[in-house]
Each structure stands twice: as C-alpha cells, then as structure tokens.
Design a protein around this motif. Structure first.
Motif, PDB file in Angstrom:
ATOM      1  N   VAL A 411      42.257   2.249  41.634  1.00  0.00           N
ATOM      2  CA  VAL A 411      42.446   3.343  42.587  1.00  0.00           C
ATOM      3  C   VAL A 411      41.648   3.015  43.833  1.00  0.00           C
ATOM      4  O   VAL A 411      40.433   2.767  43.758  1.00  0.00           O
ATOM      5  N   THR A 412      42.313   2.996  44.965  1.00  0.00           N
ATOM      6  CA  THR A 412      41.648   2.718  46.256  1.00  0.00           C
ATOM      7  C   THR A 412      42.049   3.783  47.267  1.00  0.00           C
ATOM      8  O   THR A 412      43.087   4.452  47.118  1.00  0.00           O
ATOM      9  N   ARG A 413      41.223   3.877  48.335  1.00  0.00           N
ATOM     10  CA  ARG A 413      41.428   4.939  49.314  1.00  0.00           C
ATOM     11  C   ARG A 413      41.111   4.467  50.723  1.00  0.00           C
ATOM     12  O   ARG A 413      40.345   3.515  50.913  1.00  0.00           O
ATOM     13  N   ILE A 414      41.700   5.183  51.708  1.00  0.00           N
ATOM     14  CA  ILE A 414      41.367   5.033  53.115  1.00  0.00           C
ATOM     15  C   ILE A 414      41.189   6.425  53.687  1.00  0.00           C
ATOM     16  O   ILE A 414      42.066   7.286  53.533  1.00  0.00           O
ATOM     17  N   ASP A 415      40.069   6.672  54.352  1.00  0.00           N
ATOM     18  CA  ASP A 415      39.774   7.986  54.919  1.00  0.00           C
ATOM     19  C   ASP A 415      40.249   8.100  56.360  1.00  0.00           C
ATOM     20  O   ASP A 415      40.244   7.132  57.115  1.00  0.00           O
ATOM     21  N   GLY A 416      40.635   9.373  56.721  1.00  0.00           N
ATOM     22  CA  GLY A 416      40.858   9.733  58.118  1.00  0.00           C
ATOM     23  C   GLY A 416      41.942   8.991  58.816  1.00  0.00           C
ATOM     24  O   GLY A 416      41.725   8.450  59.901  1.00  0.00           O
ATOM     25  N   THR A 417      43.150   8.935  58.267  1.00  0.00           N
ATOM     26  CA  THR A 417      44.265   8.246  58.912  1.00  0.00           C
ATOM     27  C   THR A 417      45.425   9.224  59.087  1.00  0.00           C
ATOM     28  O   THR A 417      46.184   9.469  58.147  1.00  0.00           O
ATOM     29  N   GLY A 418      45.564   9.763  60.274  1.00  0.00           N
ATOM     30  CA  GLY A 418      46.709  10.618  60.581  1.00  0.00           C
ATOM     31  C   GLY A 418      46.610  11.999  59.966  1.00  0.00           C
ATOM     32  O   GLY A 418      45.700  12.311  59.203  1.00  0.00           O
ATOM     33  N   ASP A 419      47.598  12.831  60.332  1.00  0.00           N
ATOM     34  CA  ASP A 419      47.611  14.197  59.834  1.00  0.00           C
ATOM     35  C   ASP A 419      49.014  14.679  59.468  1.00  0.00           C
ATOM     36  O   ASP A 419      49.267  15.867  59.366  1.00  0.00           O
ATOM     37  N   SER A 420      49.961  13.741  59.282  1.00  0.00           N
ATOM     38  CA  SER A 420      51.321  14.138  58.915  1.00  0.00           C
ATOM     39  C   SER A 420      51.361  14.530  57.457  1.00  0.00           C
ATOM     40  O   SER A 420      50.428  14.293  56.681  1.00  0.00           O
ATOM     41  N   ALA A 421      52.478  15.187  57.046  1.00  0.00           N
ATOM     42  CA  ALA A 421      52.587  15.694  55.687  1.00  0.00           C
ATOM     43  C   ALA A 421      52.619  14.564  54.661  1.00  0.00           C
ATOM     44  O   ALA A 421      52.017  14.676  53.593  1.00  0.00           O
ATOM     45  N   ARG A 422      53.295  13.460  54.974  1.00  0.00           N
ATOM     46  CA  ARG A 422      53.401  12.344  54.041  1.00  0.00           C
ATOM     47  C   ARG A 422      52.646  11.139  54.594  1.00  0.00           C
ATOM     48  O   ARG A 422      52.463  11.005  55.800  1.00  0.00           O
ATOM     49  N   PRO A 423      52.233  10.244  53.694  1.00  0.00           N
ATOM     50  CA  PRO A 423      51.497   9.057  54.158  1.00  0.00           C
ATOM     51  C   PRO A 423      52.409   8.139  54.957  1.00  0.00           C
ATOM     52  O   PRO A 423      53.626   8.125  54.779  1.00  0.00           O
ATOM     53  N   PRO A 424      51.828   7.345  55.834  1.00  0.00           N
ATOM     54  CA  PRO A 424      52.649   6.471  56.683  1.00  0.00           C
ATOM     55  C   PRO A 424      53.278   5.335  55.873  1.00  0.00           C
ATOM     56  O   PRO A 424      52.744   4.894  54.863  1.00  0.00           O
ATOM     57  N   LEU A 425      54.442   4.889  56.364  1.00  0.00           N
ATOM     58  CA  LEU A 425      55.146   3.742  55.771  1.00  0.00           C
ATOM     59  C   LEU A 425      55.346   2.677  56.835  1.00  0.00           C
ATOM     60  O   LEU A 425      55.682   2.990  57.983  1.00  0.00           O
ATOM     61  N   PRO A 426      55.160   1.399  56.485  1.00  0.00           N
ATOM     62  CA  PRO A 426      54.619   0.927  55.203  1.00  0.00           C
ATOM     63  C   PRO A 426      53.139   1.248  55.092  1.00  0.00           C
ATOM     64  O   PRO A 426      52.484   1.541  56.095  1.00  0.00           O
ATOM     65  N   PRO A 427      52.585   1.189  53.887  1.00  0.00           N
ATOM     66  CA  PRO A 427      51.165   1.496  53.722  1.00  0.00           C
ATOM     67  C   PRO A 427      50.302   0.501  54.500  1.00  0.00           C
ATOM     68  O   PRO A 427      50.692  -0.653  54.727  1.00  0.00           O
ATOM     69  N   PRO A 428      49.144   0.938  54.959  1.00  0.00           N
ATOM     70  CA  PRO A 428      48.236   0.000  55.652  1.00  0.00           C
ATOM     71  C   PRO A 428      47.925  -1.206  54.775  1.00  0.00           C
ATOM     72  O   PRO A 428      47.774  -1.088  53.549  1.00  0.00           O
ATOM     73  N   ALA A 429      47.825  -2.361  55.391  1.00  0.00           N
ATOM     74  CA  ALA A 429      47.572  -3.586  54.633  1.00  0.00           C
ATOM     75  C   ALA A 429      46.104  -3.810  54.348  1.00  0.00           C
ATOM     76  O   ALA A 429      45.756  -4.536  53.410  1.00  0.00           O
ATOM     77  N   ALA A 430      45.228  -3.194  55.100  1.00  0.00           N
ATOM     78  CA  ALA A 430      43.790  -3.432  54.922  1.00  0.00           C
ATOM     79  C   ALA A 430      43.037  -2.112  55.062  1.00  0.00           C
ATOM     80  O   ALA A 430      43.579  -1.092  55.501  1.00  0.00           O
ATOM     81  N   GLY A 431      41.780  -2.165  54.655  1.00  0.00           N
ATOM     82  CA  GLY A 431      40.919  -0.983  54.771  1.00  0.00           C
ATOM     83  C   GLY A 431      40.777  -0.189  53.505  1.00  0.00           C
ATOM     84  O   GLY A 431      40.080   0.840  53.494  1.00  0.00           O
TER      85      GLY A 431
END
Length: 528
Positions: A411-431
């Motif tokens: 399980v991994t996470r990235i904090d503080g990226t955007g504020d839309s209802a769904r996560p961005p696509l494609p997922p971030p490659a790093a961080g």
C-alpha cells in the motif's frame, strides 16, 4: 252721568255670547284678517272672514307663545340640570365599569384557583417501587417520542425525534440557538453518535423524516450531545432497580396529556442498569432529578440539571412511536441472522469466480473513522490484477486529497494532489510512499474486497443477516466473523458483490460500494 252698570241680577241673566258668522271673534282666539298685500278683499259691511291659525289645525304643533314662555322659564335652570345629568351619567358609568371588573376578576380567580394541596413529603414504599420499575416499563414499551430542551437563552439546544430503548437507538433533529455545528440530524446508539450537519437549517427544530437520508453522515468533532444522549438512554433498563436505591420526596400532583401524574423529586437516582449497556447517570449526584410518573409507573417528563449544560427537560410522547431505521453508518437494520439456504450457499461458493469474471468495479468509499477523521473516496478496483486505485479526502483536514494504491500486499500513497472527485489518470509514476498514514484505516476494507476474488474464497463461517436493497437491487447481507471483527458482504441474486462493510474503531460502520464494469489499466506503482 249716565250709569251703564247693571244690577247683579241683570248680569246673571245676561246670555252667553256665542260666536256667529260675521261677528268679530274674540281676540283670545288670535283669528286675524286674511287681507293679502296688494289685494283689497270685497266684503260686506259688518262681516269679517275668520282665519284659523295653523296651530289650531295642526294637532302636533303647540302654542308658540306658551312654548316661548316655557323656554324662557327653563333658561335659568338649564345649566344646573345639565350638570346634574352629567354627574348622573358619570356615576352610572363608574358603577358599570366597577361591576364588569369585579366580574372579570371573580371569573379569573375561580378558573385559576386551585385548593392548596398537601405539602411535600417523603416517598412512600409504593412510590419508590414505581420508580424502581420505571426503566423496565420504558424498555418494554420499546419506543417514545422525544422533546428535549437543554440550557437556556442563547445557549439553548432543542432536540425533537424518537428513542427506541429496546434497540438502543435515538433519531433526532437538533436545533435551537445553541446547536452550533451539531445543527441538523443525529442518530445515536449508547456508544456511537453520528450526525448529518445542516448549517442552513432554521433554528427552530422539527421532527426528522421517518426515512433518514442515506448520505452525509459522519462522526462529530463536538461531543456536546453526549450527556443528553446518556441521560435519554439511562431512562431504560431490562431489569428493575433496587427499591431502596431511590431516595427523595413527593412534591405535587399534576395532569399531563389528560392523565394524573405524581411529581417525584429524587436526590439519589437508582444505580441499576442494563447488563448490555452502562449508561451514564442522568444527572449530577448533587442535583435532584424530578420525574412525572403516572399510576402505572409510566414516565411522562424528566427535569434535571446537567453539569456544563444547565437545566434539561425531557418530555415523552408515548403515543408517537414509529419504527426507527438506523443509517448505514450505524450498521443499518439489525435483521434476524440465520444460516444460509442451499441456494445461498451455492451463490456464496461461486462468488470468487464471479468477481474474476467481472474483472473490476468502480468503487466509492465512506468511512467514519473517528471524531477527527471522516474519510470519503472514489476510484477503481481490479480483481484481475489484484489492484486498487483511490482518491481519498478527509473531511476534517481541509479537504486535502490523498492518492492510495493497493497492489498485492503493498500500500502506497501520495498526499495533496488535486481536488477532483476521482483520482487522475494515468496514475502518477513517481512520488509514492509507504508507511503509517492518517488514511490507513481504509486498508483492511480495500484488502478484503480484493481478497474476495481469490480462489480460496472468503474464510470464515457465513450467515445471512438480512435482506436489503442497494441502488434498486435486491441483495442478501451475509456476515462473516473474522479475527479483526465482522465483515458484511452485500451479494445480489446474480452472485455479484455490491458492497463490503466493516466496523471502525469508533464503532461506526464503513462502506465500500462497488459497481461492476470496465476499469482503467492500473499499473503497479514505482517506489521511490
């Protein structure tokens, strides 16, 4: 000198003069000539025409001379007479007003007057017995309507709704000038309170809707309602209290809802409580509590003084007692657990294969973790790759979003990226980073949803809790007890998993709703 006088005998014999035509009428009759200006009547000598005054012909008219004489005579006495009449009218008006006021005061006194009752006295044995069984009576009668007033003035809070003592559930509308962030709807058990805040609600409370809204429920940061809820739940128990535990006095007898009740003031409330619940004491030990009890030991009203809140009044409406439905954050309807039927067992065994065939689903997360953490999230879940990708927001952390990736057991996470209802696509490659995080409470729920598609299936004994509906689809709620606690699987009649539930450490229930369908490619993240 000629003497024209007649002897008395001659005067007595003189005939009465009578008026005849052509002879001048006596002056006393006021019959004058009818000669008109500009016109000389032709008359015979010695003959005059008589003219009759209008006053003689008009019977309604009086004699003008007499009236003038009377008017002249009354002018001098008119002032005193008017003053006397005015005094008479004022006297009569004063007497009339006095009589009316006396009648009003008499009626008011008769209506409001009540004979002095007996003075306060110590409780009798029968009254202590009624107090001892009061909580059992509430428990056996199941439910009642509630109107709670707490505090006074600008700090007053009003609660309207119902309590179900048999199931340990209260459903209330919170209002009043002192409601603060708790204004809106509230549902509570003896251990958990969830609210649905509505800052735009009017201050005046109203009865909540019988069917509660499905969304928007969360754990409150403010625990100001806890003492009130503890007092409400403490009014019921499944066994009677000790009779000697009630010490107080009888105060008065009143009528509530057409029933005679006794007002009993208790300085030391009974300590008996339900073994399944341990509610807080209804009031401070130093503050007496007043109970309005009828002859059958049924409670109608309670008055107490709670520390930090002030005076509290609880009014019960025993005629208003609908069946209450707890919201999903409190676990939903309790149901009647039973073993799975043959059809249900077959559907349960085929669940993993059905999920792998579906491939994946769109996921929506609702998780009331604690009073300081209420998570909401959405994303996708893939049973083929064993991956999940969600964007999660903490309602109590200024709406900051965290991206969460599940792949296998990582399980991994990235904090503080955007504020839309769904996560961005494609997922971030790093961080992406692993380790403890404030959103880690959702990890067991997502992991259980991914493990449901493994060939080994769901481990543990399954039993059907109840039937329900979700988005118009009929489902069976199947509960499996695990080492971490119970897990609930909502399975429709086609064998597809629609929802997964588990309890959080605060006692509320979290939901992961699943809508089967195509999902984007969820590639494994690269750790940094």
């Amino acid at each position: 000198m000629e003497n024209n006088s007649r002897p008395p005998s001659d005067r007595r014999r003189a005939p009465n003069r009578r008026h005849r035509a052509g002879i001048v009428p006596p002056a006393v009759l006021h019959l004058g000539s009818t000669e008109t200006a500009g016109r000389t009547p032709q008359s015979r000598p010695g003959i005059r025409r008589a003219v009759v005054s209008g006053g003689l012909l008009d019977l309604a008219a009086g004699n003008r001379a007499d009236e003038e004489d009377l008017a002249g005579a009354a002018t001098g006495a008119d002032g005193p007479r008017r003053a006397a009449n005015r005094r008479r009218r004022l006297t009569l008006a004063g007497l009339t007003l006095t009589a009316v006021l006396s009648a009003v005061m008499l009626v008011t006194t008769l209506v409001s007057w009540t004979p002095d009752g007996p003075p306060p006295r110590d409780l009798t044995t029968a009254e202590r017995e009624r107090l001892a069984v009061m909580r059992v009576t509430n428990y056996r009668e199941l439910r009642a309507g509630l109107h709670v007033t707490a505090g006074a003035g600008a700090a007053r809070t009003d609660l309207l709704g119902w309590v179900d003592w048999s199931r340990g559930l209260a459903y209330l509308d919170v209002g009043g000038p002192g409601a603060g962030p708790s204004r809106g709807l509230a549902q509570a058990t003896p251990t958990v309170l969830v609210i649905r805040p509505d800052p735009t609600a009017v201050p005046t409370p109203a009865m909540p809707p019988l069917v509660p809204p499905a969304d928007g429920w969360r754990l409150p940061a403010d625990r100001g309602l806890d003492p009130l809820l503890g007092m409400i739940f403490a009014l019921a128990a499944d066994r009677p209290d000790e009779v000697d535990g009630w010490v107080g006095r009888w105060l008065d007898r009143e009528h509530l809802n057409g029933e005679p009740v006794d007002v009993l003031e208790v300085s030391t409330p009974g300590s008996g409580a339900s073994p399944s619940r341990e509610p807080a004491a209804p009031a401070d030990a130093a503050a007496p509590v007043r109970y309005w009890l009828d002859r059958a030991g049924r409670l109608h009203r309670v008055q107490a003084d709670l520390a930090g809140i002030g005076p509290v009044t609880v009014v019960l409406n025993r005629a208003d007692r609908p069946t209450l439905r707890p919201v999903e954050a409190l676990g939903g309807r309790p149901g009647l657990p039973r073993a799975l039927t043959a059809t249900e067992r077959d559907r349960w065994r085929r669940l993993p294969a059905r999920l792998r065939t579906a491939g994946g689903a769109t996921a929506t997360l609702t998780m009331p973790v604690s009073t300081a953490t209420n998570l909401r999230g959405s994303g996708w879940l893939s049973w083929k790759s064993g991956s999940a990708y969600l964007g999660v927001t903490d309602l109590d952390a200024d709406g900051r979003r965290t991206l969460v990736r599940h792949h296998g057991r990582k399980v991994t996470r990235i904090d503080g990226t955007g504020d839309s209802a769904r996560p961005p696509l494609p997922p971030p490659a790093a961080g992406w980073r692993a380790g403890p995080h404030r959103t880690q409470a959702l990890d067991p729920l997502v992991a259980a949803a991914l493990q449901a598609a493994q060939r080994t299936g769901v481990q543990g004994s399954a039993r059907r809790l109840r039937g329900d509906t979700l988005a118009g689809t009929t489902v069976d709620v199947v509960q499996v007890d695990t080492a971490r606690g119970p897990l609930r699987y909502w399975v429709d009649r086609s064998g597809m998993l629609r929802r997964l539930e588990l309890p959080t450490r605060a006692g509320a229930w979290a939901q992961l709703d699943l809508a089967p369908g195509r999902v984007p490619r969820l590639t494994p993240p690269r750790q940094r």
